[in-house]
Design a protein around this motif. Structure first.
Motif, mmCIF file in Angstrom:
data_model
loop_
_atom_site.group_PDB
_atom_site.id
_atom_site.type_symbol
_atom_site.label_atom_id
_atom_site.label_comp_id
_atom_site.label_asym_id
_atom_site.label_seq_id
_atom_site.Cartn_x
_atom_site.Cartn_y
_atom_site.Cartn_z
ATOM 1 N N CYS A 22 0.850 -1.198 0.000
ATOM 2 C CA CYS A 22 0.000 0.000 0.000
ATOM 3 C C CYS A 22 0.889 1.253 0.000
ATOM 4 O O CYS A 22 2.016 1.204 0.517
ATOM 5 N N CYS A 25 3.492 2.325 3.040
ATOM 6 C CA CYS A 25 3.925 1.165 3.831
ATOM 7 C C CYS A 25 5.427 1.242 4.105
ATOM 8 O O CYS A 25 6.205 1.624 3.232
ATOM 9 N N CYS A 56 2.640 -9.385 4.409
ATOM 10 C CA CYS A 56 3.068 -8.290 3.514
ATOM 11 C C CYS A 56 4.586 -8.172 3.500
ATOM 12 O O CYS A 56 5.195 -7.985 2.443
ATOM 13 N N CYS A 206 2.403 0.301 9.278
ATOM 14 C CA CYS A 206 1.342 -0.242 8.418
ATOM 15 C C CYS A 206 0.212 0.766 8.519
ATOM 16 O O CYS A 206 -0.636 0.667 9.403
HETATM 17 S S1 SF4 Z 1 1.790 -3.902 5.971
HETATM 18 FE FE1 SF4 Z 1 -0.085 -2.641 5.951
HETATM 19 S S2 SF4 Z 1 0.410 -0.851 4.682
HETATM 20 FE FE2 SF4 Z 1 1.950 -2.438 4.254
HETATM 21 S S3 SF4 Z 1 1.174 -3.524 2.457
HETATM 22 FE FE3 SF4 Z 1 0.457 -4.627 4.301
HETATM 23 S S4 SF4 Z 1 -1.591 -3.789 4.761
HETATM 24 FE FE4 SF4 Z 1 -0.561 -2.387 3.339
#
Ligand code: SF4
Ligand SMILES: Cc1ncc(C[n+]2csc(CCOP(=O)(O)OP(=O)(O)O)c2C)c(N)n1
Ligand SMILES: [Mg+2]
Length: 277
Positions: A22, A25, A56, A206
């Motif tokens: 995102c 991030c 992620c 995040c």
């Molecule tokens: S850690 Fe949070 S901000 Fe980063 S990609 Fe994942 S959901 Fe998105």
């Protein structure tokens, strides 16, 4: 038209130059800080094998790093990395994964790899939540925080991951935040050169699953918070537990020397084969 090339682009797989992260991030900052360390050391990624779990943060090396990368199962990257290291002693193995992956489902692998002091680098992206699966609480989620699995506030105590890994036997341990990108790069260089289990905790934002829910705000707000609430380890050593409440202790926390697992194993195999002759 002037076409500019990112100075680190040669480390990124040409077919993987779009990110799934995102906007805002912290994973991008962590990725750049790590790649910059290789660039500064003049190291080829061919010397490394990268391993990640699921989450992620596990997408940081995979598929982006133009290198041998293993994207494994949830909680198991250190188990895979151990096998790789034992089979390919000449390679440096680096695990990059999330706080949930490495300290919840993968917690046992983490503490036992630290106890063995096996030669690998583990970078844990600690965003205090399970980001990829929608914002469930993790062992790193601050007490009181409302998440989708703690709708009335988290009542569980929090892991201090770096202290946990030090207690388990790791020999190089550091903690930075994404605000401290240059320090992170310099620590990655040291961790790669260290013989033994090196652990780097990266406190990271995040903004989608954590910032939005907790009122910590945007990525910029979260990084400002890291800047304002970080305390270097040396100063922290002179502070009381009350003064340290809500603070993030940063820096290289441990750099020690202890027998390393693959060397000990090699010594054992040599001894056993001599005895068998
Ligand atoms: S850690 Fe949070 S901000 Fe980063 S990609 Fe994942 S959901 Fe998105
Ligand atoms: C065995 C198993 N259990 C649960 C899951 C679902 N799952 C995938 S990622 C994840 C948590 C990831 O959190 P973290 O490691 O902190 O990574 P982040 O997304 O925050 O970077 C969970 C619970 C799974 N894939 N496999
Ligand atoms: Mg996480």
């Amino acid at each position: 038209m002037i076409v500019t090339e990112h100075p680190l682009s040669r480390y990124v797989r040409p077919s993987a130059r779009r990110t799934t992260n995102c906007p805002g991030c912290g994973n991008g900052i962590a990725a750049q800080s790590i790649l910059r360390a290789f660039d500064q050391m003049g190291k080829s990624l061919d010397e490394f094998v990268f391993v990640s779990g699921i989450g992620c943060s596990a997408w940081i090396p995979s598929p982006f790093f133009y290198a041998d990368v293993l994207h494994t199962t949830h909680g198991r990257p250190i188990a895979f990395a151990t096998g790789i290291k034992l089979a390919l002693l000449e390679k440096k193995v680096m695990v990059i994964s999330g706080d949930g992956d490495l300290t919840a489902i993968g917690g046992n692998h983490l503490i036992h790899a630290a106890r063995r002091n096996i030669d690998m680098v583990v970078v844990c992206i600690n965003n205090g939540i399970y980001g990829m699966t929608g914002g469930q609480m993790a062992p790193t989620t601050p007490m009181g925080l409302r998440t989708i699995t703690s709708p009335y506030g988290n009542i569980e105590n929090v892991f201090d991951i770096s202290s946990l890994v030090i207690a388990a036997g790791a020999t190089f341990v550091a903690r930075w935040t994404t605000y401290h990108a240059r320090n992170l790069t310099s620590t990655v260089r040291k961790a790669v050169q260290h013989k033994g289990f090196s652990f780097i905790e990266v406190v990271s934002q995040c903004p989608v699953q954590f910032g939005r829910r907790t009122g910590m705000g945007s990525a910029v707000d979260m990084m400002r918070h890291y800047k304002d609430h970080s305390v270097p380890a040396r100063r922290a050593a002179r502070m009381s537990p009350e003064e340290l409440g809500g603070k993030i202790v940063i820096g290289e926390l441990l750099d020690a020397d202890k027998p390393e697992f693959t060397e000990e194993l090699q010594r054992l195999l040599d001894r056993v084969s001599k005895e068998a002759r």
